[in-house]
Design a protein around this motif. Sequence first.
Motif, short mmCIF file in Angstrom:
data_model
loop_
_atom_site.label_atom_id
_atom_site.label_comp_id
_atom_site.label_asym_id
_atom_site.label_seq_id
_atom_site.Cartn_x
_atom_site.Cartn_y
_atom_site.Cartn_z
N PRO A 69 0.82 -1.21 0.00
CA PRO A 69 0.00 0.00 0.00
C PRO A 69 0.85 1.25 0.00
N GLY A 70 0.45 2.22 -0.82
CA GLY A 70 1.24 3.42 -0.97
C GLY A 70 0.91 4.53 0.00
N GLY A 71 -0.09 4.35 0.85
CA GLY A 71 -0.47 5.40 1.78
C GLY A 71 -1.65 4.97 2.62
N ALA A 72 -2.22 5.94 3.33
CA ALA A 72 -3.39 5.69 4.16
C ALA A 72 -4.23 6.96 4.22
N ASN A 73 -5.54 6.80 3.98
CA ASN A 73 -6.48 7.91 4.07
C ASN A 73 -7.54 7.59 5.12
N PHE A 74 -7.70 8.48 6.09
CA PHE A 74 -8.72 8.35 7.12
C PHE A 74 -9.77 9.43 6.84
N GLU A 75 -11.05 9.03 6.67
CA GLU A 75 -12.03 9.98 6.14
C GLU A 75 -13.36 9.93 6.89
N ARG A 86 -10.54 14.73 5.94
CA ARG A 86 -9.63 13.66 5.53
C ARG A 86 -8.25 13.90 6.14
N LEU A 87 -7.68 12.82 6.69
CA LEU A 87 -6.28 12.78 7.08
C LEU A 87 -5.60 11.84 6.10
N SER A 88 -4.59 12.33 5.38
CA SER A 88 -3.95 11.54 4.34
C SER A 88 -2.45 11.48 4.57
N VAL A 89 -1.90 10.28 4.42
CA VAL A 89 -0.44 10.08 4.52
C VAL A 89 -0.02 9.32 3.27
N THR A 90 0.79 9.96 2.44
CA THR A 90 1.25 9.32 1.22
C THR A 90 2.58 9.91 0.80
N ASN A 91 3.45 9.04 0.27
CA ASN A 91 4.77 9.45 -0.17
C ASN A 91 5.53 10.10 0.99
N ASN A 92 5.76 11.42 0.94
CA ASN A 92 6.42 12.11 2.06
C ASN A 92 5.56 13.24 2.59
N LEU A 93 4.23 13.11 2.44
CA LEU A 93 3.32 14.20 2.75
C LEU A 93 2.21 13.77 3.71
N LEU A 94 2.03 14.56 4.77
CA LEU A 94 0.91 14.41 5.70
C LEU A 94 -0.02 15.61 5.48
N THR A 95 -1.29 15.35 5.16
CA THR A 95 -2.23 16.44 4.93
C THR A 95 -3.53 16.20 5.68
N VAL A 96 -4.17 17.29 6.07
CA VAL A 96 -5.51 17.25 6.64
C VAL A 96 -6.37 18.22 5.84
#
Length: 268
Positions: A69-75, A86-96
């Motif tokens: 898996p390339g990341g994780a999205n909590f929605e 949405r809380l998203s973690v992918t590649n080298n980025l954490l975003t809300v």
Amino acid sequence: MPFEPINERHAIREVAFAFQFARPFNVEEIDTLAKDHDAIRSELPKLQRPMFLQFFVGPDASQTLNTPPGGANFESYKRDGTLDWRLSVTNNLLTVNCLTYTRWVDVWARAKHYISFAMPHLVKEDNAVSDIGLQYIDEFAWSGPIEEYDNRLILKAGGDNIPNSILGRGPLWHIHQGWFEPRERPLNGRLLNRMHVDALLVDDKHIVRFDSTLSLDIDEADRPTKCAALINEDGIADQVLSELHAVNKAVLGSYITDDLAKEIELVG
């Protein structure tokens, strides 16, 4: 006024908080974060694990493998089925991402709660936060007859950021600008201030969208490597994002008319 904000008291469609790291997250880090979903499941109940396909060319062209898996999205979602948070973690980025804006103090408190959940799994001595960003998307809709459309009713004519050549150009136009500014507090670095303004036709409505992105590129010597420094009481994240919020308001105020700024309570 002929240009109306999309909400009763503000024009905000979406706000996003972003933390960029020095290197991409590895599978173990993302897996550990996903396994801790119960900590925020009541608020962000849906967990998605994006999968990527790996293709081979040449002698191994017949192989197609599922990679980890390339990341994780909590929605979470609104009653109409559209995205809420949405809380998203992918590649080298954490975003809300927040698509139900109320007040800065409440939205940032909730975003910080999600960031505080994720950071202990991601911040490492070898993977510091290299960039902190804030993005606002504001939208206004034209409510008058199209033959009376005049972008001088939304843009601050004579302002430093509004070229005279764009005024009176009809309902379809755009202004894309960006610049860097040096920053010393609370972290040394340079601040990218990017504003994209687009006049569009969306679902038979003429709208003007202000997409403001502020991104602090932190000098390597100042990059935080400890969670506590980032997210504790009055930590770096609070200080940086409070400053970026103030900058965002000032920048948007430099683009729109004073009357419109008062209507959306951008100024007192």
